[in-house]
Scaffold this motif. Structure first.
Motif, PDB file in Angstrom:
ATOM      1  N   ASP A   1       0.829  -1.204   0.000  1.00  0.00           N
ATOM      2  CA  ASP A   1       0.000   0.000   0.000  1.00  0.00           C
ATOM      3  C   ASP A   1       0.862   1.253   0.000  1.00  0.00           C
ATOM      4  O   ASP A   1       0.585   2.226  -0.727  1.00  0.00           O
ATOM      5  CB  ASP A   1      -0.925  -0.012   1.220  1.00  0.00           C
ATOM      6  CG  ASP A   1      -1.987   1.082   1.176  1.00  0.00           C
ATOM      7  OD1 ASP A   1      -2.367   1.496   0.073  1.00  0.00           O
ATOM      8  OD2 ASP A   1      -2.431   1.517   2.258  1.00  0.00           O
TER       9      ASP A   1
ATOM     10  N   LEU B   1       2.576   1.677  -3.526  1.00  0.00           N
ATOM     11  CA  LEU B   1       1.623   2.103  -4.551  1.00  0.00           C
ATOM     12  C   LEU B   1       1.165   3.543  -4.325  1.00  0.00           C
ATOM     13  O   LEU B   1       0.944   4.291  -5.280  1.00  0.00           O
ATOM     14  CB  LEU B   1       0.420   1.157  -4.562  1.00  0.00           C
ATOM     15  CG  LEU B   1       0.721  -0.270  -5.049  1.00  0.00           C
ATOM     16  CD1 LEU B   1      -0.479  -1.176  -4.820  1.00  0.00           C
ATOM     17  CD2 LEU B   1       1.113  -0.261  -6.520  1.00  0.00           C
ATOM     18  N   SER B   2       1.022   3.942  -3.070  1.00  0.00           N
ATOM     19  CA  SER B   2       0.637   5.322  -2.770  1.00  0.00           C
ATOM     20  C   SER B   2       1.696   6.294  -3.256  1.00  0.00           C
ATOM     21  O   SER B   2       1.375   7.376  -3.769  1.00  0.00           O
ATOM     22  CB  SER B   2       0.412   5.492  -1.260  1.00  0.00           C
ATOM     23  OG  SER B   2      -0.664   4.711  -0.810  1.00  0.00           O
TER      24      SER B   2
ATOM     25  N   GLN C   1       1.963   6.144  -7.390  1.00  0.00           N
ATOM     26  CA  GLN C   1       0.842   6.700  -8.137  1.00  0.00           C
ATOM     27  C   GLN C   1       0.980   8.192  -8.400  1.00  0.00           C
ATOM     28  O   GLN C   1       0.309   8.735  -9.276  1.00  0.00           O
ATOM     29  CB  GLN C   1      -0.465   6.424  -7.395  1.00  0.00           C
ATOM     30  CG  GLN C   1      -0.912   4.974  -7.496  1.00  0.00           C
ATOM     31  CD  GLN C   1      -2.010   4.634  -6.512  1.00  0.00           C
ATOM     32  OE1 GLN C   1      -2.416   5.468  -5.696  1.00  0.00           O
ATOM     33  NE2 GLN C   1      -2.494   3.407  -6.559  1.00  0.00           N
TER      34      GLN C   1
ATOM     35  N   THR D   1      -2.884   0.943   7.165  1.00  0.00           N
ATOM     36  CA  THR D   1      -3.343  -0.019   6.165  1.00  0.00           C
ATOM     37  C   THR D   1      -4.030  -1.220   6.784  1.00  0.00           C
ATOM     38  O   THR D   1      -5.081  -1.667   6.310  1.00  0.00           O
ATOM     39  CB  THR D   1      -2.151  -0.499   5.318  1.00  0.00           C
ATOM     40  OG1 THR D   1      -1.519   0.629   4.712  1.00  0.00           O
ATOM     41  CG2 THR D   1      -2.602  -1.474   4.236  1.00  0.00           C
TER      42      THR D   1
ATOM     43  N   THR E   1      -8.028   1.764   0.662  1.00  0.00           N
ATOM     44  CA  THR E   1      -6.580   1.643   0.520  1.00  0.00           C
ATOM     45  C   THR E   1      -6.329   0.905  -0.795  1.00  0.00           C
ATOM     46  O   THR E   1      -7.266   0.394  -1.429  1.00  0.00           O
ATOM     47  CB  THR E   1      -5.922   0.846   1.667  1.00  0.00           C
ATOM     48  OG1 THR E   1      -6.190  -0.560   1.492  1.00  0.00           O
ATOM     49  CG2 THR E   1      -6.440   1.286   3.031  1.00  0.00           C
ATOM     50  N   ASN E   2      -5.087   0.820  -1.192  1.00  0.00           N
ATOM     51  CA  ASN E   2      -4.759   0.076  -2.408  1.00  0.00           C
ATOM     52  C   ASN E   2      -4.938  -1.428  -2.230  1.00  0.00           C
ATOM     53  O   ASN E   2      -4.951  -2.166  -3.217  1.00  0.00           O
ATOM     54  CB  ASN E   2      -3.318   0.365  -2.822  1.00  0.00           C
ATOM     55  CG  ASN E   2      -3.121   1.780  -3.314  1.00  0.00           C
ATOM     56  OD1 ASN E   2      -3.602   2.167  -4.379  1.00  0.00           O
ATOM     57  ND2 ASN E   2      -2.415   2.588  -2.522  1.00  0.00           N
TER      58      ASN E   2
ATOM     59  N   ILE F   1     -10.725   0.232  -3.655  1.00  0.00           N
ATOM     60  CA  ILE F   1      -9.296   0.415  -3.888  1.00  0.00           C
ATOM     61  C   ILE F   1      -9.000   1.602  -4.800  1.00  0.00           C
ATOM     62  O   ILE F   1      -7.861   1.794  -5.213  1.00  0.00           O
ATOM     63  CB  ILE F   1      -8.664  -0.866  -4.473  1.00  0.00           C
ATOM     64  CG1 ILE F   1      -9.356  -1.249  -5.783  1.00  0.00           C
ATOM     65  CG2 ILE F   1      -8.731  -2.010  -3.465  1.00  0.00           C
ATOM     66  CD1 ILE F   1      -8.696  -2.417  -6.493  1.00  0.00           C
ATOM     67  N   ASN F   2     -10.023   2.386  -5.135  1.00  0.00           N
ATOM     68  CA  ASN F   2      -9.823   3.634  -5.868  1.00  0.00           C
ATOM     69  C   ASN F   2     -10.922   4.607  -5.480  1.00  0.00           C
ATOM     70  O   ASN F   2     -11.853   4.250  -4.754  1.00  0.00           O
ATOM     71  CB  ASN F   2      -9.793   3.399  -7.389  1.00  0.00           C
ATOM     72  CG  ASN F   2     -11.055   2.714  -7.889  1.00  0.00           C
ATOM     73  OD1 ASN F   2     -12.150   3.236  -7.734  1.00  0.00           O
ATOM     74  ND2 ASN F   2     -10.908   1.530  -8.489  1.00  0.00           N
TER      75      ASN F   2
ATOM     76  N   GLY G   1      -0.890   9.092  -0.140  1.00  0.00           N
ATOM     77  CA  GLY G   1      -2.000   8.153  -0.193  1.00  0.00           C
ATOM     78  C   GLY G   1      -3.351   8.823  -0.380  1.00  0.00           C
ATOM     79  O   GLY G   1      -3.461  10.030  -0.566  1.00  0.00           O
TER      80      GLY G   1
END
Length: 468
Positions: free
Chosen positions: A100, A103-104, A107, A238, A266-267, A308-309, A333
């Protein structure tokens, strides 16, 4: 004491930094936790860098950034190669926490301190132990027994007991005496006069109110905002304290027949809850007994939607809602972006349930009185086009040609040295395993990070509340 024990704090002992201690028991060197902050500043890891190659074993206590966030970086860059020990929940949820976080970061901007592959490599050989399971170390650690015990605080959270020649060393940080909805309290009180106790007093000065009153205040503060047409943001971790928050909200939403939507964003939210459903044996006695009698899993969430989005949130527009979003620091995030979107409406509320990491936006907002204005950096990835894309491709081609040339020169030198020494070499060119596949970031380079500064968001336009 017949056993020689030496303790050296690397981080976290003299302030609010991430947890990391060096413990030597008769020359066997343990690394107790390997934490990092959400800023991921390599300068914080200088003490760890000096000792990382000499570590014989790593013990992880909790599945969050402050206890294991630096593990992938330390293994990739600092020479840490020792076996890692943790409970099954700390392993699984710690892995998701690192996913998580990466990816945060990725992105919104380039992030090269570690990759998803590095995270996998760091966790793939973790030795998982059960509570109260005695594990006898071998070779250099012969005669040393390690065992994880219940710490409370986070799912799978561990008080580590290290025993040698009848002498106990206990590592107990961030433990919780209280029994909660999904966790039993710590077993720390069962240890009888350990030779060495390594602990902390981070929350010693906090005034602890009754749990029921605390939960009531928590729910009432949200319902007041929701009933007035506002929305609530809960910056959360997370897979740590957020689990307790989910159960509290599930209970009160059912009791009060509330219909306001709740989102856990969260992702990795779906994966997190899926794993948690299988960890009932690590939870409180009440949850285990309830499942035995009714087969009802406490984490079959009926009032919380896992997303997740942000697309689901955007569909609701300004409708009242509760969003639990990572990261709790507000530095990066989904919580960071949602905070900016909510900040211009006085009807909205940002509700903190834990003290923010030092030096983060969350901590800045928690001061009393809160700041009149904050500066927030917004980053966004946008695809390169036109001349920028052409220049980028030309630069990548140049770098590729340079690498090929360097490899060719290196090969020629190795061949020449081999011939001169008349040595037989089966393969004069050594290829690093990592070069045989592309980095997980390779396909992401054709992006430009765009930063926007937002200033003048006064505290009067957004309610901020902290309940700990």
């Amino acid at each position: 004491m017949g056993t020689s024990v030496q303790v050296m704090p690397l981080s976290g002992a003299y302030g609010e930094g991430p947890l990391c201690y060096l413990l030597a028991v008769d020359g066997f060197r343990f690394l107790l936790d390997c934490g990092w902050t959400d800023h991921c500043d390599p300068a914080l890891l200088q003490p760890l860098a000096r000792v990382a190659p000499t570590i014989d074993a790593v013990l992880l206590s909790h599945p969050d950034m402050m206890h294991l966030g630096a593990l992938p970086y330390a293994i990739k860059h600092l020479g840490l190669s020792a076996p890692v020990y943790a409970t099954e929940p700390v392993f699984r949820l710690g892995l998701l926490t690192m996913y998580d976080y990466f990816l945060s970061r990725w992105q919104v901007a380039d992030f090269d301190l570690f990759s998803l592959d590095d995270i996998d490599a760091a966790f793939q050989n973790v030795v998982r132990l059960k509570y109260s399971q005695n594990h006898l170390l071998n070779d250099k650690g012969e005669g040393i027994v390690i065992a994880p015990h219940v710490s409370g605080h986070l799912l799978g959270g561990t008080v580590w007991k290290i025993t040698k020649d009848g002498e106990d060393v206990v590592y107990a940080v961030d433990f919780n005496h209280r029994k909660e909805r999904h966790l039993n309290g710590t077993t720390l009180g069962s240890f009888i006069r350990p030779a060495v106790l390594i602990t902390d007093a981070y929350n010693a000065l906090n005034n602890q109110v009754y749990k029921r009153q605390q939960d009531q205040d928590f729910i009432d503060s949200m319902v007041k905002v929701l009933s007035s047409g506002g929305s609530v943001l809960l910056p959360a971790d997370t897979a740590g304290r957020v689990l307790e928050l989910l159960l509290i909200m599930e209970q009160y939403w059912a009791q009060r027949h509330l219909v306001y939507p709740i989102y856990f964003l969260t992702n990795v939210s779906t994966s997190t809850v899926d794993f948690v459903k299988s960890f009932l044996e690590w939870m409180s006695d009440s949850i285990s007994k309830s499942f035995e009698h009714t087969r009802d899993n406490a984490f079959l969430l009926r009032h919380v939607s896992l997303i997740i989005n942000k697309e689901e949130l955007e569909k609701l527009g300004d409708a009242p809602k509760v969003v639990l979003a990572s990261m709790s620091s507000l530095e990066v995030g989904f919580s960071h972006d949602i905070f900016v979107e909510m900040a211009n409406e006085a009807k909205n509320l940002v509700l903190f349930t834990e003290k923010g990491q030092f030096g983060t936006l969350a901590r800045m907002l928690q001061v009393d009185p809160p700041p009149k204005a904050v500066k927030v950096t917004m980053s966004k990835r946008v695809p390169l086009v036109g001349d920028e894309l052409k220049a980028y491709e030309e630069e990548q081609e140049r770098i590729k040609k340079e690498e090929v040339l360097k490899a060719s020169i290196s090969k020629e030198k190795e061949l020449k040295a081999s011939h001169e020494s008349n040595a037989k070499a089966s393969d004069p060119m050594v290829v690093d395993a990592s070069s045989s596949r592309k980095s997980s970031n390779a396909s992401l380079q054709c992006f430009l990070s765009l930063k926007i500064l937002l200033t003048g968001m006064t505290s009067a336009r957004l309610s901020i509340l902290m309940i700990i």
